[in-house]
Write a protein that holds these residues in place. Sequence first.
Motif, mmCIF file in Angstrom:
data_model
loop_
_atom_site.group_PDB
_atom_site.id
_atom_site.type_symbol
_atom_site.label_atom_id
_atom_site.label_comp_id
_atom_site.label_asym_id
_atom_site.label_seq_id
_atom_site.Cartn_x
_atom_site.Cartn_y
_atom_site.Cartn_z
ATOM 1 N N ASN A 1 0.859 -1.181 0.000
ATOM 2 C CA ASN A 1 0.000 0.000 0.000
ATOM 3 C C ASN A 1 0.895 1.230 0.000
ATOM 4 O O ASN A 1 2.113 1.121 0.203
ATOM 5 N N PRO A 2 0.322 2.399 -0.265
ATOM 6 C CA PRO A 2 1.175 3.589 -0.406
ATOM 7 C C PRO A 2 2.077 3.823 0.798
ATOM 8 O O PRO A 2 3.234 4.243 0.642
ATOM 9 N N ALA A 3 1.604 3.535 2.010
ATOM 10 C CA ALA A 3 2.426 3.806 3.192
ATOM 11 C C ALA A 3 3.673 2.918 3.202
ATOM 12 O O ALA A 3 4.792 3.388 3.430
ATOM 13 N N VAL A 4 3.481 1.615 2.938
ATOM 14 C CA VAL A 4 4.622 0.682 2.910
ATOM 15 C C VAL A 4 5.598 1.094 1.809
ATOM 16 O O VAL A 4 6.815 1.158 2.029
ATOM 17 N N ALA A 5 5.036 1.409 0.644
ATOM 18 C CA ALA A 5 5.894 1.778 -0.484
ATOM 19 C C ALA A 5 6.663 3.051 -0.178
ATOM 20 O O ALA A 5 7.856 3.164 -0.505
ATOM 21 N N THR A 6 6.011 4.011 0.475
ATOM 22 C CA THR A 6 6.690 5.280 0.761
ATOM 23 C C THR A 6 7.823 5.084 1.750
ATOM 24 O O THR A 6 8.919 5.631 1.568
ATOM 25 N N THR A 7 7.575 4.289 2.789
ATOM 26 C CA THR A 7 8.647 4.031 3.758
ATOM 27 C C THR A 7 9.839 3.384 3.059
ATOM 28 O O THR A 7 10.992 3.797 3.254
ATOM 29 N N ALA A 8 9.552 2.353 2.261
ATOM 30 C CA ALA A 8 10.636 1.658 1.562
ATOM 31 C C ALA A 8 11.357 2.619 0.621
ATOM 32 O O ALA A 8 12.589 2.652 0.571
ATOM 33 N N ALA A 9 10.574 3.441 -0.111
ATOM 34 C CA ALA A 9 11.178 4.338 -1.102
ATOM 35 C C ALA A 9 12.053 5.385 -0.432
ATOM 36 O O ALA A 9 13.159 5.661 -0.890
ATOM 37 N N ASN A 10 11.563 5.959 0.685
ATOM 38 C CA ASN A 10 12.327 7.024 1.320
ATOM 39 C C ASN A 10 13.701 6.548 1.765
ATOM 40 O O ASN A 10 14.685 7.285 1.686
ATOM 41 N N LYS A 11 13.780 5.313 2.244
ATOM 42 C CA LYS A 11 15.080 4.787 2.646
ATOM 43 C C LYS A 11 15.931 4.477 1.424
ATOM 44 O O LYS A 11 17.118 4.776 1.392
ATOM 45 N N ALA A 12 15.285 3.838 0.422
ATOM 46 C CA ALA A 12 16.058 3.343 -0.719
ATOM 47 C C ALA A 12 16.587 4.477 -1.580
ATOM 48 O O ALA A 12 17.683 4.368 -2.140
ATOM 49 N N VAL A 13 15.829 5.577 -1.672
ATOM 50 C CA VAL A 13 16.245 6.667 -2.560
ATOM 51 C C VAL A 13 17.564 7.285 -2.095
ATOM 52 O O VAL A 13 18.386 7.687 -2.913
ATOM 53 N N LEU A 14 17.780 7.316 -0.766
ATOM 54 C CA LEU A 14 19.033 7.888 -0.253
ATOM 55 C C LEU A 14 20.232 7.150 -0.832
ATOM 56 O O LEU A 14 21.134 7.753 -1.421
ATOM 57 N N LEU A 15 20.222 5.812 -0.666
ATOM 58 C CA LEU A 15 21.363 5.045 -1.166
ATOM 59 C C LEU A 15 21.409 5.084 -2.689
ATOM 60 O O LEU A 15 22.493 5.114 -3.283
ATOM 61 N N ALA A 16 20.229 5.103 -3.325
ATOM 62 C CA ALA A 16 20.203 5.140 -4.790
ATOM 63 C C ALA A 16 20.905 6.392 -5.302
ATOM 64 O O ALA A 16 21.672 6.332 -6.264
#
Lengths: 322, 326
Positions: free
Chosen positions: B37-52
């Motif tokens: 759901n959007p909340a799970v995806a947003t949490t995952a994305a916010n962390k992953a985008v930093l390293l990306a």
Amino acid sequence: MMAKGMTQRIGLDMPVMIAFGCIILLLLAGSLYSREFLSPDYLLQQLQVGAFLGIIASGAMMVILLGHIDLSIPWTVTLGAMMATALGGWIGEPGVWLAIPFGISCGALIGVLNGLGVAYLRLPSMIFTLGMNAVVQGLMVLHTGGFAPQDHATDAMHFLAVKRTIFGIPNALFVWALVGIIVILILRRTAFGRAVYAIGNRESVAYLSGINTNGVLIGCFAFCGACAAFAGVLLAGYSTKAYQAMGDAYLLPAIAAVVLGGTNILGGRGNYLGTIAGVILITLLQSILSVMQMPEAGRQVIYGAVIISMLLLYGRGARTRS
Amino acid sequence: MSDWRYHFSHNLGTLTAVGLFVLMFGIYIGNHEAGLNPAVATTAANKAVLLALVAMAQTLPVLTRGLDLSVGMIFVMANCLASAIVVGTIGQGLAGCIAVLFMGLAAGFINGAIVVYGRLQPIITTLATGAIYYGIALWIRPSPGGDVQYDIADFVTGQLFGTVPTSLVVLLVVVLVIWIPYRSSVLGRGAYAVGSNEQAAYMSGVPVDRAKIAAYALGGLIAALGGLILTFNTYSGEASAAIGGTYTLNSIAAVVIGGTSLFGGWGSAIGSIFGAFVLRTIEDLLFVFDLPPLWQPLFQGVVLLVAISLGAIRVFRIRNRLELFT
């Protein structure tokens, strides 16, 4: 002619002389701040602290001469300290005697694994040793986490790292000297040493000349791991116990010391005298900055700036067009 | 070789990373109690985008056969600076953001200038400048704290139209506005050429110096953007050598997993993005599978080592042993 031959034979080339010159400058600058800096006591104290870095840098130098790099040093240092201190808890009385050799062999084992990855899998050492560092870190977290292993240094470690037996000269300094002599003998008097330089210059040519290049790679990485673990054992003796992440502060200074000593980071060129100079230089720089009560921020900036400016003096590469 | 087969083999590294990520993320979502759901995806994305972003920043110098060991420190320095100057009204905050990005660009430019004009090795240069940038970060923020403009922060770490994580959109914009034009520009193609063979590139009239400096400078800019987004996530700044070191090392791992050669001249920043996603998903997988916390670092290390060792496949494809020594 005579003089030139002499300086060349002991390895006193341009970078090394500049490095030693900088050490003298640093001491003079320090003595303007406080007379303490020229006292034998302070100098011996610095050499004792520098010995740990010196032992790590000896191993790092062997790997850098090959044109490789070992980023698994931080946790190999911790591994050496933890394994050596824990052995007594595992096997009791004999562990006290076997502690130091056991710690060193664990480090050498990690080095052999690094060497196998670099030699046979042909992975860039930078990335393979990085992964190995993460694995060793995981192992050590597991080692200390579930139960409380013995982490106190044995008397022998304390003796080697802290005590001063002969003329008030720290024992750690003798240990470093011993490691240094071994490195010098290997590099100058053995076929293995020549092979190290040959591989650093061009590995394919060394291979075609009949050198067992993979064996040399593994040997150098094993030596580097053993040195790092040995330094870890001594550090445990110095601070009376082994603890997590105790090696983290040693990776960058070790590489910087080797490179400041004139060893080419791409391999094939460098001598041990330079590494000694680099180690003393880094140790003195860190010490003087902390004695002057420079805040950590300023220390980091000066530390980085000094490395860059020294290398600009003598570490520059060739132009592309030439 | 037909056209599409050429493209396939050319992008094999990137495609492998994408496949690995889709597989792992699928397992993660399949085992997550809330599903996608959007909340799970947003949490995952916010962390992953930093390293990306940090991995993208690392890719550019690596393509020129260089390396930037200071990306993590530029990231931390940007984090500290942002926590000090991205405050006040939205307008002032945006001005602060631009200042942070500009500082990243300047830091990267200094790296590039020393490598090109000082003719020092990139490894040791960026090791030293990394210490300098960390010192500056400590000077800006001696102890963790600070603040950030909440409206901008909540916008960037939230969702667009209630579904798409904004941070992913930011990443997409970086790819479209920086990477793709750069890739086809003279400087970008020059970076690949320099990485393949610097002598030949020089002889062919490639602007070698400018290509290298641009790679480091753009890398600094992208790393600073990562630091900015970190500030939006945490609402504070922290000058931590551990964070900087971890991001630097993970960025190299992400670059390799993404199919970029550490020997230069081959790879893409898009691969690195998915390499970073793979690394991040490993952590999330440990979380959903409820692995005992003590085993997590070891498991992570082993997965990292195995992922790296996939690169050894080339050993089996080699026709002449001399090709091994590159």
